[in-house]
Each structure stands twice: as C-alpha cells, then as structure tokens.
Design a protein around this motif. Structure first.
Motif, mmCIF file in Angstrom:
data_model
loop_
_atom_site.group_PDB
_atom_site.id
_atom_site.type_symbol
_atom_site.label_atom_id
_atom_site.label_comp_id
_atom_site.label_asym_id
_atom_site.label_seq_id
_atom_site.Cartn_x
_atom_site.Cartn_y
_atom_site.Cartn_z
ATOM 1 N N VAL A 18 0.898 -1.142 -0.046
ATOM 2 C CA VAL A 18 -0.139 0.182 0.068
ATOM 3 C C VAL A 18 0.733 1.339 -0.065
ATOM 4 N N GLY A 19 1.891 1.105 0.818
ATOM 5 C CA GLY A 19 2.683 2.392 0.912
ATOM 6 C C GLY A 19 3.451 2.670 -0.260
ATOM 7 N N TYR A 20 3.898 1.729 -1.049
ATOM 8 C CA TYR A 20 4.556 1.676 -2.082
ATOM 9 C C TYR A 20 3.563 2.176 -3.401
ATOM 10 N N HIS A 21 2.482 1.686 -3.320
ATOM 11 C CA HIS A 21 1.530 2.431 -4.371
ATOM 12 C C HIS A 21 1.035 3.904 -4.132
ATOM 13 N N LEU A 22 1.191 4.041 -3.028
ATOM 14 C CA LEU A 22 0.368 5.583 -2.728
ATOM 15 C C LEU A 22 1.642 6.568 -2.534
ATOM 16 N N TYR A 92 -21.143 -7.847 2.584
ATOM 17 C CA TYR A 92 -21.057 -7.720 1.208
ATOM 18 C C TYR A 92 -20.933 -6.313 0.545
ATOM 19 N N VAL A 93 -21.755 -5.409 0.937
ATOM 20 C CA VAL A 93 -21.778 -4.119 0.491
ATOM 21 C C VAL A 93 -20.310 -3.521 0.968
ATOM 22 N N ASP A 94 -20.058 -3.682 2.304
ATOM 23 C CA ASP A 94 -18.580 -2.949 2.624
ATOM 24 C C ASP A 94 -17.522 -3.705 1.842
ATOM 25 N N LEU A 95 -17.464 -5.021 1.455
ATOM 26 C CA LEU A 95 -16.367 -5.526 0.899
ATOM 27 C C LEU A 95 -16.388 -4.985 -0.785
ATOM 28 N N LEU A 96 -17.290 -4.818 -1.222
ATOM 29 C CA LEU A 96 -17.453 -4.168 -2.464
ATOM 30 C C LEU A 96 -17.063 -2.762 -2.406
ATOM 31 N N GLU A 97 -17.248 -1.997 -1.508
ATOM 32 C CA GLU A 97 -16.969 -0.721 -1.375
ATOM 33 C C GLU A 97 -15.466 -0.473 -1.277
ATOM 34 N N PHE A 98 -14.880 -1.542 -0.391
ATOM 35 C CA PHE A 98 -13.577 -1.399 0.119
ATOM 36 C C PHE A 98 -12.431 -2.007 -1.145
ATOM 37 N N THR A 99 -13.142 -2.848 -1.872
ATOM 38 C CA THR A 99 -12.353 -3.176 -3.059
ATOM 39 C C THR A 99 -12.552 -2.838 -4.313
ATOM 40 N N PRO A 101 -11.602 -0.393 -7.646
ATOM 41 C CA PRO A 101 -10.291 -0.405 -8.238
ATOM 42 C C PRO A 101 -9.924 1.127 -7.869
ATOM 43 N N ASN A 102 -10.801 2.028 -7.481
ATOM 44 C CA ASN A 102 -10.260 3.422 -7.486
ATOM 45 C C ASN A 102 -9.785 3.655 -6.013
ATOM 46 N N ASN A 103 -10.139 2.868 -5.072
ATOM 47 C CA ASN A 103 -9.514 3.118 -3.811
ATOM 48 C C ASN A 103 -8.981 2.010 -2.925
ATOM 49 N N ILE A 104 -8.551 1.059 -3.842
ATOM 50 C CA ILE A 104 -8.197 -0.348 -3.273
ATOM 51 C C ILE A 104 -6.968 -0.271 -2.337
ATOM 52 N N PHE A 105 -6.010 0.733 -2.741
ATOM 53 C CA PHE A 105 -4.681 0.981 -1.913
ATOM 54 C C PHE A 105 -4.863 1.622 -0.393
#
Length: 191
Positions: A18-22, A92-99, A101-105
């Motif tokens: 995460v740190g590397y990609h941010l 389910y909803v939280d997992l979809l939100e947290f995964t 692509p625009n905010n996965i890191f």
C-alpha cells in the motif's frame, strides 16, 4: 550489500504494498518498502534506493496467491469468512466498497478486516469467527502485516464467490420473472 526490502512476493506485507503504491516519489517508495523514517532515508545513497526499488519491483512481478483460511497476525488468529454464501448484506456491501479499483490501496486493510476476523472457536479444520461489527476495523494494524500472497488468495476466492452470488441472484431473478410471466398468462386465460 544486503538491502532492507522484501525481495520475494511472499515477504511483501500489506503495508509495503500500500505504501509503495501510494508514494508520490522514489524516496517515499523506499521508506514504504524499507521501513525507514524520512530522516534515515535521506542518508541513503540514491543508487542504493534505486536498487531497492528495482528489487521490490521484481518481487511484485512474482505475484502469487495462497489460500490460507486461518492466519496468525501478532498474537491473534484470524479466520477467513468460513461460508461466503451466508455473509450479511453489510459485509457484502462494505467489501464491494473497499475493493473498488479506484480506492483499493487506501482500503485494502479495511477489506481484510471484514474478510479475516478473530477466530472465536476452532475444532480441527472447522472454525468460527466473530460476527461482523464496526469494532473489527480496529484490527487494521494487524491486517497491514498480512503477506500479499495470502491477501491475493483471499481476494481471488472472494471475487469467485461474489461472481457466483451475483450469477445465483441473476438466475433467481430470471426464474422469478418466468414464473411471474407464466402466472400472468394463466390469469389472462382465466378471464
């Protein structure tokens, strides 16, 4: 010289990834993958920083996925959701939100807090985990220490199950629509 960075994919932790990609520059990338402070990293030769980044980039190319339903992080055992077909709407909803692509890191550790929760009981290969609750976001620090090959295994497993759930829902809705159409046609014939 030994470089203070993970050189195998299985040794890359979520916080490195995460740190590397941010990171917005090479110095920040180096800090993320080496665990050095800004003050410490300023003393490192740029040639060594570049070598570390190259080694880390090579390790990232070895992407692997290991399915591990129970993982020990810190002093706690965390279990992957044992039955994805019985997850709650909130999970389910939280997992979809947290995964997304625009905010996965930014949210990868949060998604892991949902997928992997403290094991509440275990007997042989069977285990139970704690019910999903907001308090599980407090496990984010532990999740940052999870190896990326295990993360990939969990995410691949979740995406397959999510796809199956989506297909099952679609099939169910199609069947319901067919039944409704048949019922409407029968009612029309009775008129």
């Amino acid at each position: 010289m030994t470089y203070p960075v993970p050189t195998k994919y299985s040794s890359i932790k979520v916080h490195h990834y995460v740190g590397y990609h941010l990171a917005t520059n090479d110095l920040m990338k180096y800090q993320a993958i080496s665990g050095t402070t800004p003050e410490q990293s300023r003393k490192v030769k740029m040639d060594d920083i570049n070598t570390c980044i190259e080694l880390f980039d090579e390790a990232l190319k070895e992407t692997t996925a290991v399915f591990k339903p129970i993982v020990t992080l810190g002093a706690k055992d965390y279990g992957l959701i044992p039955n994805f077909k019985q997850i709650t709407a909130a999970e389910y909803v939280d997992l979809l939100e947290f995964t997304k692509p625009n905010n996965i890191f930014e949210n990868l550790a949060k998604a892991l807090c949902i997928l992997y929760r403290p094991v509440s009981s275990k007997m042989g290969d069977k285990y139970d985990i704690e019910q999903y609750a907001p308090k599980h976001m407090d496990n984010e620090v532990d999740m940052l220490m999870m190896p990326m090959d295990i993360v990939n295994g969990a995410l691949v497993f979740f995406s397959i199950v999510a796809n199956d759930l989506s297909n099952s829902t679609l099939t169910y809705l199609e069947n319901q629509a067919k039944e409704l159409k048949t019922t409407v046609e029968e009612l029309k014939q009775q008129e």
